[in-house]
Design an enzyme around this catalytic site. Structure first.
Site, short mmCIF file in Angstrom:
data_model
loop_
_atom_site.label_atom_id
_atom_site.label_comp_id
_atom_site.label_asym_id
_atom_site.label_seq_id
_atom_site.Cartn_x
_atom_site.Cartn_y
_atom_site.Cartn_z
N PRO A 185 0.84 -1.21 0.00
CA PRO A 185 0.00 0.00 0.00
C PRO A 185 0.87 1.25 0.00
O PRO A 185 1.77 1.38 0.82
CB PRO A 185 -0.78 -0.13 1.32
CG PRO A 185 0.00 -1.07 2.17
CD PRO A 185 0.69 -2.01 1.22
N THR A 208 0.40 5.49 -0.31
CA THR A 208 -0.27 6.78 -0.48
C THR A 208 0.45 7.56 -1.56
O THR A 208 1.67 7.68 -1.51
CB THR A 208 -0.20 7.55 0.87
OG1 THR A 208 -0.92 6.79 1.83
CG2 THR A 208 -0.77 8.94 0.76
N GLN A 262 -6.91 -0.83 1.31
CA GLN A 262 -6.36 -0.66 2.66
C GLN A 262 -7.21 0.36 3.43
O GLN A 262 -7.33 1.52 3.04
CB GLN A 262 -4.90 -0.20 2.63
CG GLN A 262 -4.30 -0.29 4.05
CD GLN A 262 -2.92 0.30 4.20
OE1 GLN A 262 -2.67 1.42 3.73
NE2 GLN A 262 -2.02 -0.42 4.86
N HIS A 291 -5.36 -1.43 8.21
CA HIS A 291 -4.05 -0.78 8.43
C HIS A 291 -3.80 -0.67 9.93
O HIS A 291 -4.29 0.25 10.59
CB HIS A 291 -4.06 0.60 7.78
CG HIS A 291 -2.71 1.25 7.67
ND1 HIS A 291 -1.59 0.80 8.34
CD2 HIS A 291 -2.29 2.33 6.93
CE1 HIS A 291 -0.55 1.57 8.04
NE2 HIS A 291 -0.96 2.50 7.18
N TYR A 328 -0.42 4.72 13.17
CA TYR A 328 -1.76 5.30 12.97
C TYR A 328 -2.70 4.75 14.05
O TYR A 328 -2.26 4.10 15.00
CB TYR A 328 -2.23 5.02 11.54
CG TYR A 328 -1.37 5.76 10.53
CD1 TYR A 328 -1.40 7.15 10.46
CD2 TYR A 328 -0.48 5.09 9.70
CE1 TYR A 328 -0.58 7.85 9.57
CE2 TYR A 328 0.34 5.76 8.81
CZ TYR A 328 0.28 7.15 8.75
OH TYR A 328 1.09 7.84 7.88
N ARG A 367 -2.25 -5.40 8.62
CA ARG A 367 -0.84 -4.97 8.51
C ARG A 367 -0.31 -4.46 9.85
O ARG A 367 -0.99 -3.66 10.52
CB ARG A 367 -0.73 -3.86 7.47
CG ARG A 367 0.70 -3.50 7.15
CD ARG A 367 0.85 -2.61 5.94
NE ARG A 367 2.04 -3.00 5.20
CZ ARG A 367 2.86 -2.15 4.59
NH1 ARG A 367 2.60 -0.86 4.57
NH2 ARG A 367 3.93 -2.58 3.96
N GLY A 396 12.23 -3.08 2.09
CA GLY A 396 13.62 -3.17 1.66
C GLY A 396 13.98 -4.47 0.96
O GLY A 396 15.15 -4.74 0.73
N GLY A 445 7.26 -1.98 -2.28
CA GLY A 445 6.69 -0.64 -2.37
C GLY A 445 7.39 0.16 -3.45
O GLY A 445 7.01 0.13 -4.63
N ARG A 446 8.48 0.84 -3.08
CA ARG A 446 9.15 1.75 -4.01
C ARG A 446 9.54 1.11 -5.34
O ARG A 446 9.40 1.77 -6.38
CB ARG A 446 10.37 2.39 -3.31
CG ARG A 446 9.95 3.37 -2.24
CD ARG A 446 11.04 3.63 -1.24
NE ARG A 446 11.28 2.48 -0.39
CZ ARG A 446 12.15 2.43 0.59
NH1 ARG A 446 12.88 3.49 0.87
NH2 ARG A 446 12.29 1.34 1.33
C1 LIG Z 1 5.20 6.92 -1.13
C2 LIG Z 1 4.89 5.93 -0.05
C3 LIG Z 1 3.62 5.89 0.49
C4 LIG Z 1 3.29 4.94 1.46
N1 LIG Z 1 2.00 4.87 1.91
C5 LIG Z 1 1.62 3.83 2.71
C6 LIG Z 1 0.25 3.60 3.02
O1 LIG Z 1 -0.66 4.30 2.56
N2 LIG Z 1 -0.04 2.55 3.83
C7 LIG Z 1 0.94 1.74 4.36
O2 LIG Z 1 0.61 0.80 5.09
N3 LIG Z 1 2.24 1.94 4.05
C8 LIG Z 1 2.60 2.93 3.24
N4 LIG Z 1 3.91 3.07 2.85
C9 LIG Z 1 4.89 2.07 3.25
C10 LIG Z 1 5.04 1.02 2.13
O3 LIG Z 1 3.87 0.23 2.02
C11 LIG Z 1 6.22 0.08 2.42
O4 LIG Z 1 6.04 -0.44 3.72
C12 LIG Z 1 7.55 0.81 2.31
O5 LIG Z 1 7.66 1.52 1.09
C13 LIG Z 1 8.71 -0.17 2.42
O6 LIG Z 1 8.70 -1.10 1.36
P1 LIG Z 1 9.78 -0.95 0.15
O7 LIG Z 1 11.13 -0.99 0.81
O8 LIG Z 1 9.54 -2.13 -0.72
O9 LIG Z 1 9.52 0.36 -0.51
C14 LIG Z 1 4.28 4.04 1.93
C15 LIG Z 1 5.58 4.13 1.41
C16 LIG Z 1 5.88 5.04 0.42
C17 LIG Z 1 7.26 5.07 -0.17
#
Ligand SMILES: Cc1cc2nc3c(=O)[nH]c(=O)nc-3n(C[C@H](O)[C@H](O)[C@H](O)COP(=O)(O)O)c2cc1C
Length: 368
Positions: free
Chosen positions: A26, A28, A101, A178, A183, A231, A300, A321-322
């Site tokens: 997820p 945002t 979510q 979530h 939160y 989560r 990560g 995510g990223r």
């Molecule tokens: C731009 C952005 C927005 C995010 N928004 C949410 C969100 O709405 N809900 C959530 O549970 N985590 C959110 N996260 C956390 C990501 O779901 C994830 O846990 C985090 O990016 C680490 O994973 P990665 O290393 O694969 O990027 C967000 C992360 C990023 C980078």
């Protein structure tokens, strides 16, 4: 050569068949404007990523007072529910599966997000100890939230249920609660933010879990357990979170959740988003011991570390995510070994408009 374990199918709770184990975490993206409704661009963004085994949407607000993020979408109104239907239809037409979510920001909010309701709400009157929050009126200091009355807690549980029902009407395949990242739900789970003396708080794990328990049971009134995930972020410091008893508390919470036979339990376990350093960080293997539920690991992970987590038996699914932001065809790139695009600059994470959102091409240069 055997296929990557990430690219093998997986079935959630004997029900929903995922074509691979790579989940869109997820995220945002701050692009739904003042109306807080998804639009054609939102649909395009998710369709571009429909090769994920499962898409989990960005945090989606369950009520007005839940709002704490500029440009985040909601799912409490009829209009937003209808708007989400266009997104889910488009994702399904592209062969994808999508969970919504469900999000309540709790104390990570400001009264300017919800003038009518006033202050943000939380288990206890403890402000986030960080300099500022990005609110509709600009960057402002955090306010001390209003501790929730038991009536407000019950109303919030009902808000989760209504949002879950709206998500069903909107054609989602399921929902994720979530409970991470400081939160509202996480702030009930943790002693750092929960100093209540009633049945929803204090040192007692059972009391701290009660809110998540009630929310889960409310959501299960409208969805089968096989379509509901939760989560959690046991190691996280985000939103000024972290409690000394985390190593005892989180396995206990997970044991309780295990009883519901949910679709999955999702952990932000990697330390890339910050760690509270209150003890040895928890790892996926710690949770494998205390649950029979499907587990999803995040934060990560690379192709190799994700494959290892699955091969070692510590997780069933990996959410990224990223990497998905800049690689809309991530599974295909893992399969072919195509070069991965770099992670996106932070500047485009939440900036309105298509740039840094729907303009990343697939490995072959096409933009869907
Ligand atoms: C731009 C952005 C927005 C995010 N928004 C949410 C969100 O709405 N809900 C959530 O549970 N985590 C959110 N996260 C956390 C990501 O779901 C994830 O846990 C985090 O990016 C680490 O994973 P990665 O290393 O694969 O990027 C967000 C992360 C990023 C980078």
């Amino acid at each position: 050569m055997a296929p990557s374990p990430l690219l093998t199918p997986f079935t959630l709770a004997d029900d929903l068949k995922l074509k691979n184990r790579m989940v869109l975490s997820p995220m945002t993206r701050g692009r739904t404007g003042d109306m807080q409704r998804p639009d054609k661009m939102t649909a395009q963004y998710y369709v571009q990523r429909a090769s994920a085994g499962l898409i989990i949407t960005e945090g989606t607000l369950i009520s007005t007072v839940a709002n704490g993020w500029v440009g985040a979408p909601e799912i409490y109104s009829k209009g937003a529910t209808l708007a989400w239907k266009e997104v889910t239809d488009a994702v399904h037409a592209a062969g994808g599966l999508i969970f919504c979510q469900l999000w309540h920001c709790g104390r990570a909010s400001h009264s300017s997000f919800h003038a009518k309701e006033g202050k943000a709400v939380a288990p206890s009157a403890i402000a986030i100890n960080e300099p500022t929050i990005h609110a509709p009126i600009g960057k402002v200091p955090h306010e001390v939230p209003a501790p929730m009355t038991v009536d407000q807690i019950k109303e919030t549980v009902a808000d989760f249920e209504r949002a879950a029902a709206n998500a069903k009407a909107a054609g989602f395949d399921g929902v994720e609660i979530h409970g991470a990242n400081g939160y509202l739900i996480d702030s009930f789970l943790q002693t750092k933010t929960n100093k209540r003396t009633d049945e929803y708080g204090g040192e007692s794990l059972e009391n701290r879990f009660r809110f998540l328990k009630e929310v889960t049971e409310a959501v299960l009134k409208v969805w089968p357990a096989s379509r509901v995930g939760v989560r959690l972020s046991p190691n996280g410091v985000y939103n000024d979170q972290g409690s000394p008893d985390f190593r005892e508390a989180f396995p206990w919470f997970v044991e309780q959740l295990d009883k519901y036979k949910l679709a999955y339990i999702h952990f932000i376990i990697g330390l890339g988003f910050g760690f509270h350093k209150l003890g040895e960080p928890m790892v996926m293997a710690d949770f494998r011991k205390s649950t029979s539920s499907a587990l999803m690991a995040n934060c990560g992970y690379t192709k190799e570390s994700g494959e290892k987590e699955i091969t070692d038996g510590n997780s069933d699914l990996i959410s990224y995510g990223r990497p998905w932001i800049t690689n809309p065809d991530l599974p295909a790139r893992f399969e072919t070994g195509a070069k991965l695009a770099n992670d996106p600059p932070v500047g485009v994470w939440y900036s309105p408009g298509p740039k840094g959102y729907v303009d990343y091409p697939n490995a072959d240069g096409t933009i869907v």
